[in-house]
Design an enzyme around this catalytic site. Structure first.
Site, PDB file in Angstrom:
ATOM      1  N   HIS A  82       0.827  -1.211   0.000  1.00 27.89           N
ATOM      2  CA  HIS A  82       0.000   0.000   0.000  1.00 27.89           C
ATOM      3  C   HIS A  82       0.859   1.258   0.000  1.00 27.89           C
ATOM      4  CE1 HIS A  82      -2.128   3.287   2.091  1.00 27.89           C
ATOM      5  NE2 HIS A  82      -3.098   2.939   1.280  1.00 27.89           N
ATOM      6  N   CYS A  97      34.558   3.293 -25.313  1.00 27.55           N
ATOM      7  CA  CYS A  97      33.910   3.420 -24.005  1.00 27.55           C
ATOM      8  C   CYS A  97      34.811   4.265 -23.118  1.00 27.55           C
ATOM      9  CB  CYS A  97      33.716   2.053 -23.356  1.00 27.55           C
ATOM     10  SG  CYS A  97      32.909   0.842 -24.410  1.00 27.55           S
TER      11      CYS A  97
END
Length: 795
Positions: free
Chosen positions: A416, A747
């Site tokens: 919840h 990279c």
């Protein structure tokens, strides 16, 4: 047709004004999806007319309207009193003879000769609409048996239209109270108290990524998962693989499932009790793979039927072992958000960690911690406070609009607290374990949910920054811009960034954080001398008959999660590139690693893979990648070999991979090699015969070109990727790769840090540049500028 009752087979989504969204959806699925194999328990619904008739017969309309006029707005200080009086008015009424007979007859038709247990659920006529969906506004009653108990439960459902939280919700949403009616759904009971239950989303509930189905489950009744009482099991299923009948489960997380909610008795009442889950069941998943895939297929059928992402509830009957869908409603949080518009939060400093758990919402909040035991302590909570509590339920809803953030001891991503935090747009850390004990009431804390799926609670007020980026306005350059990734937890969120895939997936992070164990310690477990390590490994692998399977399973899940996030774009996975000292830090690793003077230049990369000391470990890596590509169907994964010193070494590794199911050219399998050693550049044409593509590792190439140990502090100032020597090596590598017709990328940080470096790479003809996530947007801009410069005519 009875004006008070509709059987599920008589209703569909057209009947929302008559029976509410929840019941209309159940009827729609019962009628239209049963032929697709989706199993829905049969039932009936009382109509809105039945509810209005009840109010009229008992002369309650004007009394309720008069009562609600006395509601003190805007502070709602008398909400508790008004709500209680409204509920008592409804509970004090009586059913007309016609309405009572209609309900009893429908129950008899459903149950046959013998009374059966049913679930009795509320469904408001304005509930579960896209603009009006909120977790748990009205009450449900389970395991109800017999006519008297059923009638009492129906009346209780009618009264729950006036729970404090439901009244406040209608006020906030602008609904006229008198215009909202309540339908009651009565459905055959699924004995999940003896089995399991849970929820599911046809979208990742955290990031909004749409290509996965997320399932969560607990033992026993589903209240424990909704209320966040326990941490559930979680499963991610990749939709494209599911459609192709592949092994679509890309991630499984074992929850603690500390409690199991069961019925206290079968006396016609809905009493339940929460029992301690036996340790053996805590260590078991609540669903097996076949059941996970069955539920996922049903969820996909439901999503396709409604044409939108859905939020479902499921239950498994522990007596018959049958699975059922017991609710479905539209998912509303992410479907109403413009995905291109991203508010990025960045934490600028770190502090003392007071707790961590599941991160909900990619945000940061700073404020005083307010530790509350129940909603009755609402007067202690001020606007901007961070609520810290054991768990929340719908009774907390009126309070939660005040808070800047939420921290709970218990609960998972579908609890919840998590659902409401998402709807309110505040960060939450749920399932922290002991935050209520570790945090002092009133102390300043920082709640950070921007570091992956793990959320952190830091002591004090830490600095952070925000930046709003409209991804829709970013135009991609001709040169491919890719991501460098390591953490699967961030993959779904990062998939929304503008990108051409993943140019470097660092496997080491997954091994360190998900596997944790040295592969050779699993293979040679019986020879392991470290008793403490043996104990740890035994615990981690307790659910695996063969310890090596643990490595393959965990590694494949981590890689598959990232590959699925970017599918069908290519994801280049670098095989492990730990140094010996780093491998030794893994559990059980010291026994299997030699001690080296300079691990940076020693037993690393390709040379490990065919060596007797690690060969069997490398084969586990190959098995994990084969599983990802072939069994899971993620053929967008490409492989890359790091630190390959010679062409002959490259051939050895490629042949070894082929022997273990990763053969170049088979099922589109491509194997790249890192260009990070001068020999890779000088002999690039020869390497091109062995490999399908190249990726420049600028850090190692700079190190080895300049003769600098980049781990050395003494000469670190000499390390410079902009130095002419490494740049000449990079330029030569690009030139040779382009001549051979093979792709070549880079990279590294330099292209985003230095615009001139990006310009150099683009002019040299690089195929792609990969960036860390925090540098991607800046890197794309640098590439675009470089491409525009390249096209400018020379005067």
């Amino acid at each position: 047709m009875d004006k008070y009752i509709r059987k599920f087979r008589e209703i569909g989504m057209k009947d929302v004004p008559l029976v509410g969204g929840k019941n209309a959806s159940l009827g729609e699925m019962f009628t239209d999806l049963a032929s697709h194999g989706v199993r829905i328990p049969d039932g009936f619904a009382t109509t809105a007319e039945a509810f209005r008739s009840y109010l009229k017969e008992n002369e309650l309309d004007q009394k309720l309207e008069k009562l609600l006029k006395d509601l003190k707005r805007p502070d709602y200080s008398n909400l508790n009193k008004i709500g209680e009086e409204a509920r008592q008015l409804i509970l004090g009424g009586n059913f007309s003879e016609d309405l009572e007979q209609a309900i009893v007859q429908a129950y008899k038709d459903l149950s046959g000769e013998k009374h059966i247990e049913v679930a009795v659920r509320s469904s408001a006529t304005a509930e579960d609409l896209p603009q009006a969906s909120f977790a748990g506004q009205h009450d449900s009653f389970l395991n109800i048996s017999g006519e008297e108990a059923l009638l009492k439960s129906v009346k209780n459902c009618f009264a729950s239209l006036y729970t404090d939280r439901a009244i406040k919700y209608r006020e906030d949403q602008g609904f006229e109270h008198r215009e909202v009616a309540l339908s009651v759904g009565v459905q055959k009971m699924v004995r999940s108290d003896r089995g399991s239950s849970g929820v599911g989303f046809t979208i990742d509930p955290e990031s909004g990524f749409r290509e996965v189905i997320h399932l969560a489950g607990v033992w026993g009744l589903g209240e424990n998962i909704v209320q966040g009482t326990v941490n559930p099991d979680e499963f991610y299923v990749f939709k494209p693989a599911l459609v192709k009948e592949k092994l679509a489960i890309i991630q499984k997380k074992l929850g603690a499932k500390e409690k199991t909610m069961v019925y206290a008795g079968s006396n016609g009442h809905a009493s339940t009790m929460n029992m301690d889950t036996e340790p053996k069941k805590q260590d078991q998943f609540v669903l097996n793979d076949k059941e996970i895939l069955a539920l996922a297929k049903w969820a996909l059928e439901i999503e396709e039927h409604y044409g939108k992402p859905m939020d479902i509830e499921w239950a498994k009957d522990g007596i018959t072992n049958e699975l059922f869908i017991i609710q479905a409603r539209p998912e509303t949080v992410h479907t109403s958000v413009k995905e291109e518009l991203q508010l990025q939060y960045k934490l600028l400093e770190k502090g003392k960690v007071l707790g961590k758990g599941n991160a909900i919402g990619s945000r940061i909040a700073v404020g005083p911690a307010r530790i509350l035991e129940s909603p009755r302590e609402a007067d202690k909570l001020q606007k901007g406070d961070i609520l810290v509590t054991e768990t929340t339920s719908p009774d907390w809803d009126p309070l939660l609009k005040k808070v800047a953030g939420v921290v709970t001891d218990r609960g998972g991503r579908t609890s919840h607290a998590a659902i409401v935090a998402r709807e309110l747009g505040v960060p939450a850390v749920v399932g922290s374990g002991a935050a209520t004990r570790n945090i002092k009431d009133g102390e300043m804390i920082t709640v950070s949910c921007v570091e992956g799926q793990t959320g952190f609670i830091y002591q004090g007020e830490l600095k952070f920054e925000t930046q709003e980026i409209d991804f829709g306005e970013i135009k991609m350059p001709n040169t491919e811009a890719k991501l460098i990734l390591a953490d699967p937890e961030r993959a779904f969120q990062l998939s929304f960034y503008p990108n051409n895939g993943v140019g470097l997936l660092r496997m080491e992070f997954i091994i360190t954080h998900m596997v944790k164990v040295h592969p050779m310690a699993l293979i040679k477990f019986d020879e392991l001398k470290d008793e403490e390590a043996k104990k740890e490994i035994s615990h981690l692998t307790r659910n695996y008959p063969q310890k090596e399977e643990y490595f393959v399973d965990q590694l494949s899940q981590g890689i598959a999660t990232i590959a699925a996030a970017f599918y069908p774009k290519e994801v280049i996975v670098r095989m492990s590139d730990f140094k010996t000292n780093e491998y030794a830090n893994l559990i059980g690793g010291k026994q299997f690693e030699p001690e080296e003077e300079n691990p940076m230049l020693g037993f690393r990369g390709a040379s490990r893979y065919y060596h007797d000391l690690y060969r069997e470990g490398f084969l586990l890596e190959c098995r994990a990648l084969k599983k990802v590509r072939e069994e899971m169907g993620l053929e967008n994964v490409k492989l890359m070999i790091p630190f390959c010193r010679t062409v002959e070494e490259g051939e050895k590794v490629v042949n070894l991979m082929a022997e273990n199911g990763l053969k170049r050219g088979e099922n589109g399998c491509e194997i790249y090699v890192m260009v990070e050693i001068p020999s890779n550049v000088l002999l690039l044409e020869e390497f091109a015969r062995v490999f399908d593509g190249f990726s420049i590792g600028s850090n190692d190439l700079t190190q080895l070109t300049l003769g600098i140990d980049r781990d050395s502090q003494l000469i670190s100032s000499l390390f410079d990727e902009n130095n002419p020597a490494p740049k000449k090596m990079i330029s030569l590598a690009i030139e040779k790769a382009n001549k051979t017709g093979k792709k070549i990328g880079l990279c590294g940080q330099a292209p985003s840090d230095f615009p001139e470096f990006a310009s150099f790479l683009v002019k040299a003809g690089i195929s792609s540049i990969s960036f860390n996530p925090d540098a991607l947007i800046k890197g794309i801009k640098n590439i675009k500028n470089a491409e525009e410069e390249k096209e400018e005519p020379v005067v």
